[in-house]
Design a protein around this motif. Structure first.
Motif, short mmCIF file in Angstrom:
data_model
loop_
_atom_site.label_atom_id
_atom_site.label_comp_id
_atom_site.label_asym_id
_atom_site.label_seq_id
_atom_site.Cartn_x
_atom_site.Cartn_y
_atom_site.Cartn_z
N LEU A 106 0.83 -1.20 0.00
CA LEU A 106 0.00 0.00 0.00
C LEU A 106 0.86 1.26 0.00
CD1 LEU A 106 -2.72 -1.07 2.61
CD2 LEU A 106 -3.06 -0.80 0.16
N SER A 107 2.03 1.17 0.63
CA SER A 107 2.94 2.32 0.73
C SER A 107 3.85 2.46 -0.48
CB SER A 107 3.80 2.20 2.00
OG SER A 107 2.99 2.11 3.14
N SER A 108 3.72 1.55 -1.45
CA SER A 108 4.62 1.57 -2.60
C SER A 108 4.43 2.84 -3.43
CB SER A 108 4.38 0.34 -3.48
OG SER A 108 5.14 0.40 -4.66
N SER A 109 5.53 3.40 -3.88
CA SER A 109 5.44 4.58 -4.76
C SER A 109 5.03 4.19 -6.18
CB SER A 109 6.79 5.31 -4.80
OG SER A 109 7.81 4.42 -5.26
N HIS A 110 5.11 2.87 -6.49
CA HIS A 110 4.65 2.39 -7.79
C HIS A 110 3.13 2.25 -7.73
CE1 HIS A 110 4.19 0.02 -11.42
NE2 HIS A 110 5.46 0.17 -11.69
N PHE A 111 2.42 3.07 -8.51
CA PHE A 111 0.97 3.14 -8.34
C PHE A 111 0.27 1.82 -8.63
CE2 PHE A 111 1.10 3.62 -12.90
CZ PHE A 111 -0.14 3.20 -13.35
N GLN A 112 0.83 0.99 -9.55
CA GLN A 112 0.16 -0.28 -9.87
C GLN A 112 0.20 -1.25 -8.70
OE1 GLN A 112 2.21 -1.41 -13.51
NE2 GLN A 112 0.49 -0.72 -14.75
N VAL A 113 1.30 -1.24 -7.94
CA VAL A 113 1.41 -2.11 -6.77
C VAL A 113 0.40 -1.67 -5.71
CG1 VAL A 113 2.92 -2.91 -4.91
CG2 VAL A 113 3.84 -2.60 -7.22
#
Length: 520
Positions: free
Chosen positions: A395-402
């Motif tokens: 949820l905290s990933s900067s990659h929006f797809q993740v």
């Protein structure tokens, strides 16, 4: 006198001559004469020494006993020979059809070089037409195949299929999934013959006239191993046929089933822990998916070990994208068969969870949703703490797809119900990630999805939500205080350094001036 006697003795042929003739004991002149005068219509069936078709001579393979499989015949060209063909099945009496069948099988043991498409066109066409006739015959036969016929069938199939596989050179190339997908598959130039041989053997295995107890002497463990070796072929058409053939063998020859499963396991082990290079993992998993679907309950310990030792570690290789759909199906089948395996599977996924590969994370989250959909509450509770720590990181990933794919878990009704039932444990774990996304994620879609998830928790348990929000604000204030003290310390160090710079004196800072904090 002695010299004359010695001259009359037969001389041993030289090594070079033997090599040119493929080790044949006949002299070159005799072989040439035999090639010109032989007639396939009168050739002996079974263990004839040579077969001539359209100017191509091939040493007939020896019988296949036990684990000894015949080697591919070496074809030699005799340009002066006359093209000869065998009669059609409809042109001979019924009593002679089996003999003609064996003759045609022997004729099809002849191999051709397809690297040059302009050579032996007529001979290749005669063999192709003969193979088509064999397919038609084996589809219409209504008499049980004798042991001799089965032996000749396996000999012909082995001669054509079991060969060294050619592969494209991959020099100085990192083995990544996108590399393999971008490469054009290597199409086998001999496919015009190989396809018909596969079709012929497939119909032989599926035929009701094929006695499994008799055929297993020739379709033995050695044959199965060499068939499995062909799954590394770069030609997708061949792998597709192999998938169907092996599945039919698994269904027909029950005695071979444990050996087939063990051999596939060994291919997986070599792929996972040694090479990470194999073209047929997806096809093998597709076969296993059907096999797993037929497992009886309760599951044997052997099958559970296969899940833990082979299937779950298949998530490790970099090229998992190439076969992940089939792998996910196999994993889900296990969980649907035995819901108690859900905890084992989820912890296995967490063990191999990618750290720096965002596209792989998206794939893992998709598989995780499928597994959770088949997971029952008791198994969910066993693994929910480590699971949602990982989901929080996603949820905290900067990659929006993740981040987006992790938030999509709440769109699944079964998963949402599991989370709601265990919200007192789950919400405190994921709340910081949700709140940070809602307040400042760069992607608007992620922000909107996060607000929807926050609303779900707020509506179902507002008291718990407020507690988590208060805890988040306290932690944030504490972090700000730690950050402020750290900045003061650095500013003090800079001032001391500036004062001492002129005299080149070292800057000493007492332990008391440095605020003690667990954060770095």
């Amino acid at each position: 006198m002695i010299k004359q006697i010695l001259n009359r003795l037969p001389r041993k042929p030289s090594k070079s001559a033997e090599n040119r003739d493929g080790g044949s004991s006949a002299s070159p002149s005799n072989a040439s004469t035999s090639s010109r005068s032989s007639d396939l219509s009168t050739a002996q069936s079974g263990n004839s020494s040579a077969t001539t078709v359209s100017g191509v001579t091939s040493s007939t393979l020896g019988p296949n006993h036990g684990n000894r499989l015949p080697q591919a015949a070496n074809a030699k060209v005799n340009g002066s020979a006359v093209c000869e063909t065998l009669p059609s099945f409809k042109d001979v009496p019924t009593a002679e059809k089996q003999t003609l069948f064996i003759k045609k099988l022997n004729l099809c043991c002849v191999l051709f070089d397809f690297t040059d498409p302009t050579k032996h066109l007529k001979e290749k066409d005669i063999k192709r037409q003969t193979l088509v006739e064999l397919v038609d015959y084996i589809s219409s036969v209504n008499v049980k195949f004798t042991e001799t016929v089965i032996q000749e069938i396996v000999k012909m199939v082995s001669s054509n299929l079991f060969r060294p596989l050619t592969s494209q050179p991959r020099e100085n190339k990192v083995l990544e999934a996108f590399d393999l997908e971008d490469d054009e598959p290597l199409m086998d130039p001999a496919w015009s013959h190989l396809q018909i041989v596969y079709e012929f053997f497939l119909r032989f295995v599926a035929s009701p006239e094929t006695d499994a107890k008799l055929s297993k002497r020739y379709v033995d463990h050695s044959f199965v191993l060499r068939l499995l070796d062909l799954f590394d072929s770069e030609d997708p058409r061949e792998r597709e046929f192999l998938k169907t053939v092996l599945h039919r063998i698994y269904g027909k020859f029950m005695v071979h089933r444990p050996f087939i499963r063990k051999s596939i396991n060994n291919i997986f082990y070599r792929f996972i822990f040694e090479t990470e290079k194999h073209n047929g993992i997806a096809e093998l998993l597709e076969i296993l998916g059907s096999i797993i679907n037929g497992f009886a309950l309760p599951l044997k310990e052997e099958h559970k070990l296969f899940l833990v030792r082979a299937l779950i570690p298949l998530h490790k290789p970099k090229c998992v994208h190439m076969y992940h759909q089939q792998l996910s199906y196999c994993i889900t089948q296990f969980v649907e068969k035995d819901c108690k395996l859900a905890d084992t599977v989820i912890r296995g996924l967490l063990k191999y969870w990618p750290i720096t590969n965002s596209s792989k994370e998206v794939v893992f989250l998709g598989e995780l949703e499928e597994v959770l959909e088949a997971t029952q509450p008791p198994e969910f509770q066993r693994c929910m703490v480590p699971l949602f720590h990982q989901i929080s990181r996603c949820l905290s990933s900067s990659h929006f797809q993740v981040a987006e794919r992790a938030l999509f878990l709440w769109n699944n009704n079964h998963v949402e119900n599991l989370i709601k039932q265990n919200r007192k444990v789950i919400l405190p774990i994921i709340f910081p990630a949700l709140e940070k996304n809602a307040r400042g994620h760069w992607n608007q879609a992620v922000q909107n999805l996060t607000l929807n998830v926050r609303k779900i928790f707020s509506d179902i348990d507002s008291e718990l939500f407020e507690e988590c929000l208060q805890k988040f604000e306290e932690d944030k204030a504490q972090e700000e205080e730690v950050k402020r003290k750290r900045e003061i310390t650095w500013k003090r160090l800079e001032e001391l350094a500036g004062m001492k710079a002129a005299s080149n004196e070292p800057v000493l800072v007492s332990h008391k001036t440095t605020p003690h904090s667990p954060s770095g």
